[in-house]
Design an enzyme around this catalytic site. Structure first.
Site, PDB file in Angstrom:
ATOM      1  N   ASP A  41      -6.628   9.535   5.624  1.00 56.05           N
ATOM      2  CA  ASP A  41      -5.268   9.132   6.207  1.00 56.05           C
ATOM      3  C   ASP A  41      -5.129   9.853   7.665  1.00 56.05           C
ATOM      4  O   ASP A  41      -4.049  10.486   7.856  1.00 56.05           O
ATOM      5  CB  ASP A  41      -4.117   9.161   5.296  1.00 56.05           C
ATOM      6  CG  ASP A  41      -4.514   8.628   4.062  1.00 56.05           C
ATOM      7  OD1 ASP A  41      -5.078   7.762   3.922  1.00 56.05           O
ATOM      8  OD2 ASP A  41      -3.749   9.421   3.008  1.00 56.05           O
ATOM      9  N   GLU A 208      -0.526  -0.922   3.095  1.00 54.79           N
ATOM     10  CA  GLU A 208      -0.061   0.330   3.351  1.00 54.79           C
ATOM     11  C   GLU A 208      -0.418   0.871   4.556  1.00 54.79           C
ATOM     12  O   GLU A 208      -1.378   0.361   5.182  1.00 54.79           O
ATOM     13  CB  GLU A 208      -0.476   1.431   2.239  1.00 54.79           C
ATOM     14  CG  GLU A 208      -1.706   1.377   1.890  1.00 54.79           C
ATOM     15  CD  GLU A 208      -2.310   2.334   0.713  1.00 54.79           C
ATOM     16  OE1 GLU A 208      -1.309   2.287  -0.399  1.00 54.79           O
ATOM     17  OE2 GLU A 208      -3.310   2.964   0.282  1.00 54.79           O
TER      18      GLU A 208
END
Length: 515
Positions: A41, A208
């Site tokens: 991420d 997401e």
């Protein structure tokens, strides 16, 4: 090759940790592994002539590394958002930091789990990208959980927080929400607006990891869909666009725009940046040959804008080449200076007491589970690691050694103490001694770990640094497939277990990568 020769060879490389591969000559391709190792991420922002990046740390401290670079390819680890203690309101799941800058102030919007409660999006701020950061606490925490916060001004200049409702955690949909931030950027005001959800087949149970950029009067949202992690992952990246931040949003009919290939699996959750008019996504993906044993690594992938003003990647997949110059990623630690470097990690909330003095690491023991540990990320799934322990100075009833660690509940370790060596097998918190041997008294004891493909493990020891005794036997290896958690890679750790008034002393630490 003897341990002394291995250590000398490793010491020829730069000491400590640098994720950069090598200085790159002038070239046209920026598609590279820029954060090798477990850095999921990733986020990126540019301040002046310097790029800043961070990534998920999950259940490891220090929380959220801060890297800097002048060229997007060579990165230096300079600090952490939370270098010592993590925020008191949170317990775990330190995921998905996202930078935002405004008027000389720098913000990190991040995810963490509230103690005894749900996942929340929170914010910390600083006067410099490298910190120090002051935490302001949670902004939003819905019943199903709120994750993956991203700050973006709308077409009128009002700043909004974009986030995902974590409905997949309770078998529900996962809408992406937006809500305005206050002038201090530390609280939400007004009403939340739903932007879109997981309503296309490839997205599976979720959308997401939103990252937004504005280009030619369009807002573009790069986002991830489907299953992020583990051997069965099928993560991919999609894009949607809108003329107004609050919608309506149009998903690209050619989604997903970034999928896996034979080299890189499950690419997703990245942030957009620009260099000299060229566009890039810094995102994570698994290297196919090491997959979950190393974890999700930080890749830079270039994209262009097509005639319809949608982003396109070459072959819809990461073009980064596999790591080849593995020697530049060797770790050779001889404990110079007076403290451990910033690349060392520890289980979240369990920062050990340690001291670096005269070329030795003094690690204060702990009695629980594995004990106190400090660890380093791995870069490949086949490697050798070693350390030399001051065995004569080890107190009675204190064990110290070398371990492959998924988390404190899952590990394989070679531990020395009370005149013997033991192989510890820790699985789901249950510890057993698989083998032990008694050894003659000696001043120092060198411990070695060998790993093949992240799955087969074998230890060895030496009392002279040259003659090795394998544990278990030459014809038998230990199975370590259970080690990595669902979302993290395996680390190599130095461990000290015993009474809290005892200390283990380590003389060095190396990891030598192999194909």
């Amino acid at each position: 090759m003897s341990f002394e020769l291995e250590l000398a060879a490793a010491s020829a490389a730069p000491a400590g940790y640098s994720p950069a591969i090598a200085p790159h000559p002038t070239q046209t391709s920026y598609d590279h592994v820029v954060l090798p190792g477990d850095f999921p991420d990733p986020t990126i922002m540019k301040v002046g002539d310097t790029y800043w990046a961070s990534a998920t740390t999950a259940e490891w401290g220090a929380v959220y590394p801060i890297f800097s670079s002048k060229n997007l390819l060579d990165w230096e680890l300079v600090s952490h958002v939370f270098p010592d203690k993590h925020p008191a309101w949170a317990s775990s799941n330190f995921w998905a930091p996202e930078f935002y800058q405004e008027n000389g102030r720098f913000y990190v919007y991040y995810t963490a789990r509230k103690k005894g409660g749900m996942l929340c999006v929170a914010v910390a701020s600083a006067d410099h990208p490298a910190g120090p950061y002051h935490d302001h606490g949670p902004l939003v925490g819905q019943e199903a959980g709120s994750i993956d916060g991203f700050a973006m001004p709308d077409e009128h200049g009002d700043l909004y927080l974009i986030w995902k409702e974590d409905g997949n955690s309770c078998h529900q949909d996962t809408p992406i929400w937006a809500q305005r931030l206050n002038d201090e950027r530390t609280a939400l005001v007004g009403e939340a607006t739903e932007l879109f959800g997981n309503d296309v087949r490839w997205e599976g149970p979720l959308v997401e990891g939103s990252a937004l950029v504005r280009h030619n009067d369009w807002f573009y949202m790069f986002y991830a869909g489907n299953s992020c992690c583990g051997k069965g992952c099928n993560y991919a990246t999609g894009v949607a666009r809108s003329r107004a931040l609050l919608g309506p949003w149009e998903k690209y009919e050619q989604n997903p725009i970034l999928i896996g290939n034979d080299t890189w699996k499950c690419p997703g959750h990245g942030t957009v940046t620009e260099l000299d008019g060229r566009w890039f996504l810094l995102h994570h993906a698994y290297f196919a040959q090491s997959h979950e044993f190393v974890g999700r690594q930080g890749l830079l992938s270039e994209f262009t804008w097509n005639a319809q003003e949608w982003p396109e990647f070459v072959n819809r997949s990461p073009q980064a080449a596999p790591l080849t110059d593995l020697a530049r990623l060797h770790i050779a630690e001889e404990f110079e200076g007076n403290e451990l470097g910033p690349a060392w990690q520890w289980p979240l909330g369990q920062q050990p007491t340690s001291r670096v003095h005269e070329g030795q690491l003094h690690l204060t023991a702990k009695p629980s589970r594995l004990g106190a540990l400090v660890a380093r990320r791995t870069h490949v799934a086949t490697y050798k690691a070693a350390t030399t322990l001051d065995f004569a100075a080890l107190p009675a009833d204190t064990f110290a050694g070398l371990a492959a660690v998924g988390d404190p509940y899952n590990a394989l370790a070679l531990m020395a103490g009370n005149g013997q060596l033991q192989i510890w097998h820790v699985k789901s918190g249950k510890q057993q001694c698989l083998q032990h041997v008694f050894i003659e008294p000696c001043a120092t004891l060198t411990l070695r770990l060998e790993v093949w493909g992240g799955q087969r493990y074998r230890f060895a020891y030496s009392t002279d640094g040259a003659t090795w005794q394998p544990l278990p036997t030459e014809s038998f290896t230990l199975n370590g497939t259970y080690l990595p958690p669902w979302d993290q890679g395996v680390r190599v750790a130095l461990v000290a277990q015993g009474a809290e008034d005892t200390t283990a002393v380590f003389n060095n630490f190396i990891i030598r990568n192999q194909r």
